[in-house]
Design a protein around this motif. Sequence first.
Motif, PDB file in Angstrom:
ATOM      1  N   PHE A  50       0.845  -1.211   0.000  1.00 54.37           N
ATOM      2  CA  PHE A  50       0.000   0.000   0.000  1.00 54.37           C
ATOM      3  C   PHE A  50       0.872   1.251   0.000  1.00 54.37           C
ATOM      4  N   ALA A  51       1.912   1.223   0.824  1.00 55.90           N
ATOM      5  CA  ALA A  51       2.798   2.385   0.908  1.00 55.90           C
ATOM      6  C   ALA A  51       3.490   2.640  -0.430  1.00 55.90           C
ATOM      7  N   SER A  52       3.868   1.565  -1.116  1.00 55.44           N
ATOM      8  CA  SER A  52       4.521   1.722  -2.420  1.00 55.44           C
ATOM      9  C   SER A  52       3.572   2.338  -3.435  1.00 55.44           C
ATOM     10  N   ALA A  53       2.315   1.904  -3.397  1.00 55.27           N
ATOM     11  CA  ALA A  53       1.322   2.470  -4.321  1.00 55.27           C
ATOM     12  C   ALA A  53       1.118   3.959  -4.042  1.00 55.27           C
ATOM     13  N   ILE A  54       1.064   4.308  -2.777  1.00 54.88           N
ATOM     14  CA  ILE A  54       0.910   5.725  -2.401  1.00 54.88           C
ATOM     15  C   ILE A  54       2.124   6.531  -2.845  1.00 54.88           C
ATOM     16  N   PHE A  55       3.309   5.958  -2.692  1.00 52.36           N
ATOM     17  CA  PHE A  55       4.540   6.625  -3.130  1.00 52.36           C
ATOM     18  C   PHE A  55       4.495   6.903  -4.636  1.00 52.36           C
ATOM     19  N   LEU A  56       4.083   5.899  -5.389  1.00 49.27           N
ATOM     20  CA  LEU A  56       4.009   6.042  -6.853  1.00 49.27           C
ATOM     21  C   LEU A  56       2.981   7.096  -7.240  1.00 49.27           C
ATOM     22  N   PHE A  57       1.862   7.104  -6.525  1.00 47.48           N
ATOM     23  CA  PHE A  57       0.831   8.120  -6.790  1.00 47.48           C
ATOM     24  C   PHE A  57       1.397   9.520  -6.542  1.00 47.48           C
ATOM     25  N   GLY A  58       2.141   9.683  -5.466  1.00 44.79           N
ATOM     26  CA  GLY A  58       2.726  10.990  -5.159  1.00 44.79           C
ATOM     27  C   GLY A  58       3.708  11.442  -6.227  1.00 44.79           C
ATOM     28  N   ILE A  59       4.549  10.500  -6.692  1.00 43.18           N
ATOM     29  CA  ILE A  59       5.513  10.837  -7.746  1.00 43.18           C
ATOM     30  C   ILE A  59       4.777  11.254  -9.022  1.00 43.18           C
ATOM     31  N   ALA A  60       3.703  10.526  -9.350  1.00 44.11           N
ATOM     32  CA  ALA A  60       2.932  10.847 -10.551  1.00 44.11           C
ATOM     33  C   ALA A  60       2.307  12.242 -10.436  1.00 44.11           C
ATOM     34  N   ALA A  61       1.795  12.562  -9.250  1.00 40.82           N
ATOM     35  CA  ALA A  61       1.173  13.880  -9.052  1.00 40.82           C
ATOM     36  C   ALA A  61       2.206  14.995  -9.204  1.00 40.82           C
ATOM     37  N   ILE A  62       3.376  14.818  -8.610  1.00 35.91           N
ATOM     38  CA  ILE A  62       4.434  15.835  -8.725  1.00 35.91           C
ATOM     39  C   ILE A  62       4.911  15.952 -10.174  1.00 35.91           C
ATOM     40  N   TYR A  63       5.038  14.838 -10.857  1.00 39.94           N
ATOM     41  CA  TYR A  63       5.437  14.876 -12.268  1.00 39.94           C
ATOM     42  C   TYR A  63       4.363  15.568 -13.113  1.00 39.94           C
ATOM     43  N   GLY A  64       3.117  15.311 -12.768  1.00 41.50           N
ATOM     44  CA  GLY A  64       2.024  15.924 -13.522  1.00 41.50           C
ATOM     45  C   GLY A  64       2.018  17.447 -13.458  1.00 41.50           C
ATOM     46  N   VAL A  65       2.419  18.014 -12.333  1.00 45.52           N
ATOM     47  CA  VAL A  65       2.377  19.481 -12.193  1.00 45.52           C
ATOM     48  C   VAL A  65       3.715  20.152 -12.489  1.00 45.52           C
ATOM     49  N   THR A  66       4.810  19.386 -12.431  1.00 37.60           N
ATOM     50  CA  THR A  66       6.106  20.020 -12.694  1.00 37.60           C
ATOM     51  C   THR A  66       6.748  19.542 -14.005  1.00 37.60           C
ATOM     52  N   GLY A  67       6.326  18.382 -14.509  1.00 34.62           N
ATOM     53  CA  GLY A  67       6.888  17.863 -15.755  1.00 34.62           C
ATOM     54  C   GLY A  67       8.265  17.244 -15.597  1.00 34.62           C
ATOM     55  N   THR A  68       8.690  16.996 -14.381  1.00 34.76           N
ATOM     56  CA  THR A  68      10.001  16.395 -14.151  1.00 34.76           C
ATOM     57  C   THR A  68       9.987  15.562 -12.873  1.00 34.76           C
ATOM     58  N   THR A  69      10.957  14.662 -12.772  1.00 32.14           N
ATOM     59  CA  THR A  69      11.081  13.860 -11.554  1.00 32.14           C
ATOM     60  C   THR A  69      12.410  14.117 -10.847  1.00 32.14           C
ATOM     61  N   THR A  70      13.233  15.000 -11.410  1.00 35.10           N
ATOM     62  CA  THR A  70      14.536  15.308 -10.803  1.00 35.10           C
ATOM     63  C   THR A  70      14.374  16.381  -9.730  1.00 35.10           C
ATOM     64  N   PHE A  71      15.022  16.180  -8.579  1.00 39.23           N
ATOM     65  CA  PHE A  71      14.836  17.104  -7.452  1.00 39.23           C
ATOM     66  C   PHE A  71      15.218  18.537  -7.840  1.00 39.23           C
ATOM     67  N   TYR A  72      16.359  18.668  -8.514  1.00 38.96           N
ATOM     68  CA  TYR A  72      16.848  20.003  -8.874  1.00 38.96           C
ATOM     69  C   TYR A  72      15.851  20.706  -9.801  1.00 38.96           C
ATOM     70  N   SER A  73      15.325  19.983 -10.780  1.00 43.50           N
ATOM     71  CA  SER A  73      14.380  20.586 -11.730  1.00 43.50           C
ATOM     72  C   SER A  73      13.053  20.915 -11.047  1.00 43.50           C
ATOM     73  N   ILE A  74      12.631  20.087 -10.112  1.00 43.32           N
ATOM     74  CA  ILE A  74      11.394  20.368  -9.372  1.00 43.32           C
ATOM     75  C   ILE A  74      11.553  21.661  -8.565  1.00 43.32           C
ATOM     76  N   ALA A  75      12.714  21.806  -7.917  1.00 41.22           N
ATOM     77  CA  ALA A  75      12.967  23.025  -7.131  1.00 41.22           C
ATOM     78  C   ALA A  75      12.943  24.259  -8.028  1.00 41.22           C
ATOM     79  N   ASN A  76      13.555  24.152  -9.210  1.00 41.65           N
ATOM     80  CA  ASN A  76      13.556  25.291 -10.145  1.00 41.65           C
ATOM     81  C   ASN A  76      12.151  25.620 -10.618  1.00 41.65           C
ATOM     82  N   PHE A  77      11.374  24.577 -10.906  1.00 36.48           N
ATOM     83  CA  PHE A  77       9.997  24.803 -11.376  1.00 36.48           C
ATOM     84  C   PHE A  77       9.177  25.517 -10.294  1.00 36.48           C
ATOM     85  N   LEU A  78       9.277  25.044  -9.069  1.00 35.54           N
ATOM     86  CA  LEU A  78       8.498  25.648  -7.981  1.00 35.54           C
ATOM     87  C   LEU A  78       8.961  27.076  -7.692  1.00 35.54           C
TER      88      LEU A  78
END
Length: 458
Positions: A158-186
């Motif tokens: 269950f925790a893994s599924a929730i983790f994957l959902f969170g990653i998908a949500a962050i990717y959906g709004v920022t277009g990236t999965t890299t920490f540095y790029s997410i910080a720049n986007f925000l």
Amino acid sequence: MDQYLPLLPEIVFTILFLIYFVIGLFIKNRYITGIMVMTISLITSFILFSDYGTAFNNMFVADNLSQGLKLVFLLSLFLCTLISLRYEKIKNEIFYEYSLLMLLSTLAMMLIVSSKDFIPLFLSVEFMSLCVYLLSGFVLSDLKSNEASLKYYVLGSFASAIFLFGIAAIYGVTGTTTFYSIANFLKNNSDITIYHYMGTMAIITALAFKAGCAPFHQWSPDVYEGAPTTITAFMSVSPKAAAVGALGRIVFEAFSGNVQLWLAPLVFIAILTMATGNILALRQNNIKRLLAYSSIAHAGYVMLAVIACSQEGLNSIVFYMMVYAFMNIGAFAVVLALPEGEKIEGYRGISNFNLSLALCMLAFLFSLSGIPPFGGFIAKFLVFKSVIHSGYIWVALVGIIFSILSAYYYLRIAVKMFFLNAQQQIQFEYLIPSNLKVAIALNAAVILITGIIPNVIM
């Protein structure tokens, strides 16, 4: 070729693992097998700090946080293998497979704390989890162990599924999965939507589960009690350090500019974790369950360093988990050394029969409760200092109050050891295996040295 130098510890560890994988098939002696695993751990530890830098387009990093926590994993592997050498529940015929899973989970944790991208991070977390699920149910004939493994697997999925959902949500709004790029986007997009909150909350929830934080801790006491004691010792340190290290990096590198996304949930989790762990530990009569709730409380303390969201906080995570590894595995080694080590009543009057063992256990208990001059005091001091420097004074005060509360259940064991008489005459001096004597003495010496000269590992 230079770009792969930050990966040198992982490459060397993998090569040594493959050598062990082949040669180990022909070695039937568990002592030789265990010495090979400890040698792999030591060789990799010596090259950990040879090269820093990034690799694979900034998806992998070797820095102070990652290398410090890798040293924690490797030392935990060394110590847990040492105390396993004569542990009867792990039979000779399965010791090779047991060691393989310990090695693989350590490699996964090394990759977790070096990940600067959600994709390799998720894969590494799953890699680690699969190994730990198998380890927790390793004794097939033990129903408690099987129940612990199944329970951990179901909840962990269950925790893994929730983790994957969170990653998908962050990717959906920022277009990236890299920490540095997410910080720049925000940084360049000030609009925070519900998807930002959902993604961040899901990621925090999943990693808090892996670290055994409340309110996602329900699996922890049952799994710790059901799993073989040496595996419980391993699980209580390494996966917890990996999860907290990963969360610290995510908060510091990806979300540090958007405090509103993570501050309130993390403060809530940290305080609830300290409260749950310390209060529920008060009523335990089984020391494995007590140490399980204690580990929940310690996850709450170290989570305070994540809240600090600073380099000082990250450094305090490394120091805390380093000291915690020695004091917690040392306590588990004492549990293994006593005939009825899992029962708190089994500690009555042991100072009358084996004073050195009682003094070592006292040192572990003092260190776990944060009493000077042991390393646990310095570890808590550094964590609380980092939180205060970040401006969250009241959060640090709450942590100090719970730390004082924890002294009660640790000292309860100390009272039984030194001030109560044993219910029956037990002569166990000659029963303590030499590997446990070495492990207990080594761990006690390290927590004393780190308490007096903390610069040794800072």
